[in-house]
Design a protein around this motif. Structure first.
Motif, PDB file in Angstrom:
ATOM      1  N   LEU A 167      16.533  18.763 -10.828  1.00  0.00           N
ATOM      2  CA  LEU A 167      15.893  17.453 -10.910  1.00  0.00           C
ATOM      3  C   LEU A 167      16.780  16.381 -10.287  1.00  0.00           C
ATOM      4  N   ASN A 168      18.069  16.450 -10.521  1.00  0.00           N
ATOM      5  CA  ASN A 168      18.996  15.465  -9.973  1.00  0.00           C
ATOM      6  C   ASN A 168      18.962  15.467  -8.449  1.00  0.00           C
ATOM      7  N   LYS A 169      18.885  16.644  -7.868  1.00  0.00           N
ATOM      8  CA  LYS A 169      18.821  16.731  -6.406  1.00  0.00           C
ATOM      9  C   LYS A 169      17.509  16.150  -5.882  1.00  0.00           C
ATOM     10  N   LYS A 170      16.426  16.389  -6.601  1.00  0.00           N
ATOM     11  CA  LYS A 170      15.140  15.830  -6.196  1.00  0.00           C
ATOM     12  C   LYS A 170      15.158  14.302  -6.275  1.00  0.00           C
ATOM     13  N   GLU A 171      15.775  13.778  -7.337  1.00  0.00           N
ATOM     14  CA  GLU A 171      15.813  12.334  -7.499  1.00  0.00           C
ATOM     15  C   GLU A 171      16.748  11.674  -6.500  1.00  0.00           C
ATOM     16  N   GLY A 172      17.640  12.447  -5.883  1.00  0.00           N
ATOM     17  CA  GLY A 172      18.525  11.907  -4.863  1.00  0.00           C
ATOM     18  C   GLY A 172      17.873  11.798  -3.497  1.00  0.00           C
ATOM     19  N   ILE A 173      16.633  12.293  -3.386  1.00  0.00           N
ATOM     20  CA  ILE A 173      15.883  12.205  -2.129  1.00  0.00           C
ATOM     21  C   ILE A 173      15.077  10.900  -2.132  1.00  0.00           C
ATOM     22  N   PRO A 174      14.929  10.246  -0.976  1.00  0.00           N
ATOM     23  CA  PRO A 174      14.172   8.979  -0.937  1.00  0.00           C
ATOM     24  C   PRO A 174      12.769   9.114  -1.505  1.00  0.00           C
ATOM     25  N   ASP A 175      12.337   8.078  -2.222  1.00  0.00           N
ATOM     26  CA  ASP A 175      10.960   7.970  -2.672  1.00  0.00           C
ATOM     27  C   ASP A 175      10.175   7.133  -1.664  1.00  0.00           C
ATOM     28  N   PHE A 176       8.879   7.291  -1.663  1.00  0.00           N
ATOM     29  CA  PHE A 176       8.047   6.473  -0.779  1.00  0.00           C
ATOM     30  C   PHE A 176       6.913   5.872  -1.585  1.00  0.00           C
ATOM     31  N   GLY A 177       6.346   4.816  -1.051  1.00  0.00           N
ATOM     32  CA  GLY A 177       5.286   4.127  -1.761  1.00  0.00           C
ATOM     33  C   GLY A 177       4.204   3.651  -0.811  1.00  0.00           C
ATOM     34  N   VAL A 178       3.026   3.429  -1.366  1.00  0.00           N
ATOM     35  CA  VAL A 178       1.902   2.907  -0.599  1.00  0.00           C
ATOM     36  C   VAL A 178       1.366   1.689  -1.337  1.00  0.00           C
ATOM     37  N   GLY A 179       0.756   0.801  -0.591  1.00  0.00           N
ATOM     38  CA  GLY A 179       0.219  -0.393  -1.218  1.00  0.00           C
ATOM     39  C   GLY A 179      -0.708  -1.131  -0.276  1.00  0.00           C
TER      40      GLY A 179
ATOM     41  N   LEU B 196      -3.359 -11.176  -3.282  1.00  0.00           N
ATOM     42  CA  LEU B 196      -3.419 -10.067  -4.237  1.00  0.00           C
ATOM     43  C   LEU B 196      -2.705  -8.864  -3.642  1.00  0.00           C
ATOM     44  N   SER B 197      -1.881  -8.208  -4.476  1.00  0.00           N
ATOM     45  CA  SER B 197      -1.116  -7.060  -3.984  1.00  0.00           C
ATOM     46  C   SER B 197      -1.186  -5.910  -4.984  1.00  0.00           C
ATOM     47  N   ALA B 198      -1.117  -4.689  -4.484  1.00  0.00           N
ATOM     48  CA  ALA B 198      -1.046  -3.475  -5.317  1.00  0.00           C
ATOM     49  C   ALA B 198      -0.052  -2.517  -4.675  1.00  0.00           C
ATOM     50  N   ARG B 199       0.847  -1.923  -5.522  1.00  0.00           N
ATOM     51  CA  ARG B 199       1.882  -1.012  -5.030  1.00  0.00           C
ATOM     52  C   ARG B 199       1.936   0.222  -5.922  1.00  0.00           C
ATOM     53  N   GLN B 200       2.148   1.376  -5.291  1.00  0.00           N
ATOM     54  CA  GLN B 200       2.341   2.618  -6.039  1.00  0.00           C
ATOM     55  C   GLN B 200       3.464   3.417  -5.391  1.00  0.00           C
ATOM     56  N   MET B 201       4.575   3.585  -6.122  1.00  0.00           N
ATOM     57  CA  MET B 201       5.672   4.413  -5.638  1.00  0.00           C
ATOM     58  C   MET B 201       5.371   5.875  -5.964  1.00  0.00           C
ATOM     59  N   LEU B 202       5.734   6.766  -5.059  1.00  0.00           N
ATOM     60  CA  LEU B 202       5.489   8.195  -5.201  1.00  0.00           C
ATOM     61  C   LEU B 202       6.816   8.947  -5.083  1.00  0.00           C
ATOM     62  N   PRO B 203       7.155   9.758  -6.080  1.00  0.00           N
ATOM     63  CA  PRO B 203       8.394  10.542  -5.972  1.00  0.00           C
ATOM     64  C   PRO B 203       8.275  11.612  -4.896  1.00  0.00           C
ATOM     65  N   TRP B 204       9.407  12.104  -4.466  1.00  0.00           N
ATOM     66  CA  TRP B 204       9.394  13.136  -3.425  1.00  0.00           C
ATOM     67  C   TRP B 204       8.714  14.398  -3.947  1.00  0.00           C
ATOM     68  N   PHE B 205       8.185  15.162  -3.028  1.00  0.00           N
ATOM     69  CA  PHE B 205       7.443  16.365  -3.383  1.00  0.00           C
ATOM     70  C   PHE B 205       8.285  17.289  -4.269  1.00  0.00           C
ATOM     71  N   GLY B 206       7.705  17.698  -5.386  1.00  0.00           N
ATOM     72  CA  GLY B 206       8.380  18.618  -6.291  1.00  0.00           C
ATOM     73  C   GLY B 206       9.192  17.947  -7.371  1.00  0.00           C
TER      74      GLY B 206
ATOM     75  N   ASP C 287     -10.527 -13.180   5.956  1.00  0.00           N
ATOM     76  CA  ASP C 287      -9.449 -12.768   5.050  1.00  0.00           C
ATOM     77  C   ASP C 287      -8.552 -11.735   5.707  1.00  0.00           C
ATOM     78  N   ILE C 288      -7.336 -11.609   5.130  1.00  0.00           N
ATOM     79  CA  ILE C 288      -6.333 -10.668   5.660  1.00  0.00           C
ATOM     80  C   ILE C 288      -6.208  -9.471   4.720  1.00  0.00           C
ATOM     81  N   LEU C 289      -6.296  -8.284   5.258  1.00  0.00           N
ATOM     82  CA  LEU C 289      -6.111  -7.033   4.503  1.00  0.00           C
ATOM     83  C   LEU C 289      -5.013  -6.231   5.185  1.00  0.00           C
ATOM     84  N   MET C 290      -3.881  -5.996   4.459  1.00  0.00           N
ATOM     85  CA  MET C 290      -2.718  -5.383   5.094  1.00  0.00           C
ATOM     86  C   MET C 290      -2.229  -4.179   4.275  1.00  0.00           C
ATOM     87  N   PRO C 291      -2.489  -2.918   4.758  1.00  0.00           N
ATOM     88  CA  PRO C 291      -1.910  -1.728   4.108  1.00  0.00           C
ATOM     89  C   PRO C 291      -0.388  -1.757   4.245  1.00  0.00           C
ATOM     90  N   MET C 292       0.306  -1.207   3.201  1.00  0.00           N
ATOM     91  CA  MET C 292       1.772  -1.239   3.192  1.00  0.00           C
ATOM     92  C   MET C 292       2.310   0.176   2.940  1.00  0.00           C
TER      93      MET C 292
END
Length: 406
Positions: free
Chosen positions: A250-262, A82-92, A282-287
């Motif tokens: 907005l374009n400049k913000k979207e040109g910055i890397p996004d990060f995600g947690v899962g 089982l996996s869960a992922r959430q991408m987060l845009p850069w601050f702002g 069982d195996i539990l692995m934060p990503m």
């Protein structure tokens, strides 16, 4: 000066207070019922609602996997994952999106203001055209009534040998021409009435209450703004420019890397017939993940487009400002010309009526020339039409000035 002439000058020169009130009622009704206004209001509401659309994170991803061929580990075979992922845009980034959408909503709101101004202009101009058609019919009916009086007089003069049947026929021909003109004006009134009703979103045959226009001022009303600089049509370009600036942010913000947690969860079965501490654990692995825009030509292209768009908006704004200033100057000149024509035609009409008085007094001596009567009546009608045209044009230009300066 006879009674009919006095009534005409009285109706032209005296203000009828009910006109402005009646027109205001129609303007308010049109703003409430006109479908175009409702449409641009809907567009604005849609633009406002988009703020909720962008004020969200990307969709959370969930996945499940089943090991058909179980993978053996020290603690036991893996059965499913089982996996869960959430991408987060850069601050702002989300704030930048909200600012961009808000800027677009501001531009849509200006469209509402422009549409209401244009509707007010269209309703006012249509109303003034209805007045012109109606008043022209009234003038022609008065002329017909006067010609009928002259017909009776001509019949009397024919009996005593002071006029010929030709004089009577000329009077009747002239009356028929006026009656035909009245019928044509009725058709014009119906067509304009249908246009007016369409602006109010009501049946085209609905009767419109049209009253006489107010008295024309003897001096032209001053206009506070001699140039157009803050008209809503120009403000719209300013709002569009601001939206492009927000889009670039907005374009400049979207040109910055996004990060995600899962997080990954792997179910591990126990090894049978074995006993150790981690058996079946069982195996539990934060990503943690990062999305890097390595191929950033897209963002560079958007920046260039935004730069060109800003230049385009600036040029279009200047062009529209020049056009509006030209319309303003033309309206001011046309209104001043209408006022001058009005004053001149009033004087001419007065002279024609004085001539009519002199001609009327000649009846007492038994001297009458029906050709002179027809010529004089045609001249009066020409001046009366010119007065109505001047009044109508004055208020049409005033409506244009109100659109541009208020």
């Amino acid at each position: 000066m006879n009674f009919r002439n006095s009534i005409f000058l009285f109706s032209v020169c005296l203000a009828i207070a009910g006109n402005a009130q009646q027109l205001d009622v129609y303007l308010q009704q049109a703003e409430t019922t006109n479908p175009k206004i409702s449409g641009v209001n809907n567009e604005y509401e849609i633009a406002l609602e988009k703020r909720n659309e962008v004020n969200t994170l990307p969709d959370t991803e969930f996945s499940v996997g089943y090991f058909i061929s179980e993978t053996e580990t020290r603690t036991g075979p893996q059965q499913f994952k089982l996996s869960a992922r959430q991408m987060l845009p850069w601050f702002g980034t989300i704030t930048a999106r909200k600012n961009y959408v808000a800027a677009m909503a501001d531009a849509e709101y200006v469209n509402v203001v422009i549409a209401k101004r244009q509707l007010k202009l269209n309703v006012s101009q249509s109303y003034y055209k209805l007045y012109a058609s109606m008043d022209m019919q009234n003038v022609l009916r008065e002329q017909v009534s006067l010609l009928e009086t002259y017909e009776e007089l001509a019949l009397t003069y024919i009996e005593v040998g002071k006029a010929s049947a030709v004089d009577l026929l000329r009077l009747q021909i002239r009356k028929n021409e006026l009656l035909q003109e009245i019928e044509a004006l009725k058709n014009t009134f119906k067509a304009e009435q249908a246009e007016f009703n369409s602006l109010l979103n009501q049946p085209v045959g609905t009767q419109i209450k049209v009253v006489n226009l107010s008295q024309m001022p003897l001096d032209s009303l001053s206009v506070s703004n001699t140039t157009v600089t803050t008209h809503p049509e120009l403000i719209k370009f300013d709002k569009l420019y601001e939206s492009v600036v927000s889009n670039e942010t907005l374009n400049k913000k979207e040109g910055i890397p996004d990060f995600g947690v899962g997080i990954d969860y792997i179910n591990v079965a126990e090894r049978p017939s074995q006993n150790f501490s981690d058996n079946g654990k069982d195996i539990l692995m934060p990503m943690l993940s990062v999305s890097i825009p390595i191929f950033n030509a897209k963002y560079k292209s958007v920046s260039k487009q935004n730069e060109l768009r800003q230049e385009q908006i600036t040029n279009e704004r200047k062009e529209r400002e020049n056009q509006l200033n030209a319309v303003l100057a033309e309206a001011l000149s046309a209104r001043e010309t209408a006022l001058m024509n009005y004053r001149t035609q009033l004087k001419n009409l007065q002279h024609a009526k004085d001539a009519e008085d002199i001609l009327t007094k000649s009846y007492e001596t038994g001297i009458i020339d029906f050709n002179d009567i027809l010529d004089l009546q045609e001249l009066q009608l020409k001046f009366e039409k010119a007065i109505i045209k001047s009044i109508t044009n004055y208020y049409l230009q005033t409506a244009t000035l109100n659109y541009l300066t208020k």
